[in-house]
Design a protein around this motif. Structure first.
Motif, PDB file in Angstrom:
ATOM      1  N   LEU A   1       0.919  -1.264  -0.144  1.00 57.37           N
ATOM      2  CA  LEU A   1      -0.169  -0.016  -0.080  1.00 57.37           C
ATOM      3  C   LEU A   1       0.951   1.303  -0.017  1.00 57.37           C
ATOM      4  O   LEU A   1       0.732   2.144  -0.665  1.00 57.37           O
ATOM      5  N   TYR A   2       1.953   1.280   0.767  1.00 58.29           N
ATOM      6  CA  TYR A   2       2.886   2.340   0.613  1.00 58.29           C
ATOM      7  C   TYR A   2       3.584   2.611  -0.558  1.00 58.29           C
ATOM      8  O   TYR A   2       3.517   3.737  -1.167  1.00 58.29           O
ATOM      9  N   ALA A   3       3.972   1.573  -1.218  1.00 56.59           N
ATOM     10  CA  ALA A   3       4.568   1.598  -2.483  1.00 56.59           C
ATOM     11  C   ALA A   3       3.570   2.137  -3.492  1.00 56.59           C
ATOM     12  O   ALA A   3       3.738   3.094  -4.400  1.00 56.59           O
ATOM     13  N   ALA A   4       2.356   1.828  -3.476  1.00 57.43           N
ATOM     14  CA  ALA A   4       1.366   2.150  -4.414  1.00 57.43           C
ATOM     15  C   ALA A   4       0.895   3.519  -4.345  1.00 57.43           C
ATOM     16  O   ALA A   4       0.848   4.438  -5.180  1.00 57.43           O
ATOM     17  N   GLU A   5       1.011   4.078  -2.910  1.00 64.65           N
ATOM     18  CA  GLU A   5       0.617   5.383  -2.729  1.00 64.65           C
ATOM     19  C   GLU A   5       1.692   6.337  -3.145  1.00 64.65           C
ATOM     20  O   GLU A   5       1.508   7.350  -3.523  1.00 64.65           O
ATOM     21  N   THR A   6       3.090   5.763  -3.100  1.00 64.94           N
ATOM     22  CA  THR A   6       4.104   6.656  -3.265  1.00 64.94           C
ATOM     23  C   THR A   6       4.700   6.709  -4.705  1.00 64.94           C
ATOM     24  O   THR A   6       5.139   7.683  -5.093  1.00 64.94           O
ATOM     25  N   ILE A   7       4.268   5.484  -5.479  1.00 64.92           N
ATOM     26  CA  ILE A   7       4.835   5.552  -6.974  1.00 64.92           C
ATOM     27  C   ILE A   7       4.457   6.802  -7.710  1.00 64.92           C
ATOM     28  O   ILE A   7       5.201   7.247  -8.749  1.00 64.92           O
ATOM     29  N   PRO A   8       3.196   7.045  -7.790  1.00 61.27           N
ATOM     30  CA  PRO A   8       2.753   8.250  -8.527  1.00 61.27           C
ATOM     31  C   PRO A   8       3.470   9.578  -8.260  1.00 61.27           C
ATOM     32  O   PRO A   8       3.517  10.283  -9.123  1.00 61.27           O
ATOM     33  N   LYS A   9       3.823   9.892  -7.147  1.00 64.79           N
ATOM     34  CA  LYS A   9       4.817  10.934  -6.806  1.00 64.79           C
ATOM     35  C   LYS A   9       6.111  11.028  -7.324  1.00 64.79           C
ATOM     36  O   LYS A   9       6.827  11.842  -7.075  1.00 64.79           O
ATOM     37  N   LEU A  10       6.701   9.839  -7.784  1.00 63.15           N
ATOM     38  CA  LEU A  10       7.898   9.993  -8.383  1.00 63.15           C
ATOM     39  C   LEU A  10       8.434  10.860  -9.364  1.00 63.15           C
ATOM     40  O   LEU A  10       7.202  11.083 -10.028  1.00 63.15           O
ATOM     41  N   LYS A  11       9.522  11.508  -9.433  1.00 65.90           N
ATOM     42  CA  LYS A  11       9.798  12.323 -10.527  1.00 65.90           C
ATOM     43  C   LYS A  11       9.566  12.015 -11.744  1.00 65.90           C
ATOM     44  O   LYS A  11       8.891  12.419 -12.701  1.00 65.90           O
ATOM     45  N   THR A  12       9.967  10.530 -11.994  1.00 64.21           N
ATOM     46  CA  THR A  12       9.870   9.809 -13.515  1.00 64.21           C
ATOM     47  C   THR A  12       8.310   9.810 -13.857  1.00 64.21           C
ATOM     48  O   THR A  12       8.134  10.069 -14.948  1.00 64.21           O
ATOM     49  N   ARG A  13       7.539   9.428 -12.906  1.00 64.13           N
ATOM     50  CA  ARG A  13       6.046   9.641 -13.133  1.00 64.13           C
ATOM     51  C   ARG A  13       5.306  11.022 -13.646  1.00 64.13           C
ATOM     52  O   ARG A  13       4.839  11.135 -14.278  1.00 64.13           O
ATOM     53  N   THR A  14       5.684  11.894 -12.404  1.00 62.99           N
ATOM     54  CA  THR A  14       5.021  13.223 -12.959  1.00 62.99           C
ATOM     55  C   THR A  14       5.672  13.918 -14.068  1.00 62.99           C
ATOM     56  O   THR A  14       4.798  14.811 -14.758  1.00 62.99           O
ATOM     57  N   GLN A  15       6.887  13.624 -14.545  1.00 61.02           N
ATOM     58  CA  GLN A  15       7.521  14.194 -15.940  1.00 61.02           C
ATOM     59  C   GLN A  15       6.658  13.509 -17.244  1.00 61.02           C
ATOM     60  O   GLN A  15       6.221  14.165 -18.098  1.00 61.02           O
TER      61      GLN A  15
END
Length: 144
Positions: free
Chosen positions: A106-120
């Motif tokens: 759950l922590y990983a799924a919550e945090t992955i969208p916030k990664l710089k690679t995802r937001t860019q």
């Protein structure tokens, strides 16, 4: 691979496996998703899971050539398994805020969208898709 050589097989027993399919909102539960769909992420990769878990302080190994058995697509994007040391030798959690494997997922799924690679990626991909579609319309003259 160097990290895998330093840990003995006895140490690896304390490591849990997390496949990207466990966190993928494109999968059904039958296809391998293990968390609620509203908390899941779109097509996570093993490296993203590794980045998130290593940043919080877990001992992490990535096995790039491993695949989730229920994954029918053999594409490189779906490969990889992340091994995380959840518990110490005495059975206590390595990090007290993550006592179970589900809490880690759950922590990983919550945090992955916030990664710089995802937001860019999300910001730039829509624009490039529109440009690509516009360029295709003018090509291909009809022969008489």
């Amino acid at each position: 691979m160097a990290a895998a050589a330093t840990t003995s097989p006895v140490d690896k027993e304390r490591f849990i496996c997390i496949y990207p399919a466990y966190l993928n909102n494109k999968k059904t539960i039958a296809e391998g998703r293990r968390i609620p769909i509203d908390k899941a992420v779109e097509n996570p990769t093993s490296t993203e899971i590794q980045d998130v878990c290593a940043a919080v302080g877990f001992n992490v190994l990535v096995e790039k050539n491993k695949m989730y058995p229920r994954e029918w697509n053999r594409d490189v994007q779906y490969r990889g398994r992340v091994r995380i040391q959840l518990k110490q030798d005495d059975g206590n959690p390595c990090l007290p805020q993550f006592p179970t494997r589900k809490s880690v997922m759950l922590y990983a799924a919550e945090t992955i969208p916030k990664l710089k690679t995802r937001t860019q990626k999300m910001g730039g991909s829509e624009q490039s898709l529109q440009q690509g579609e516009g360029g295709k319309k003018g090509k291909g003259k009809k022969k008489k």
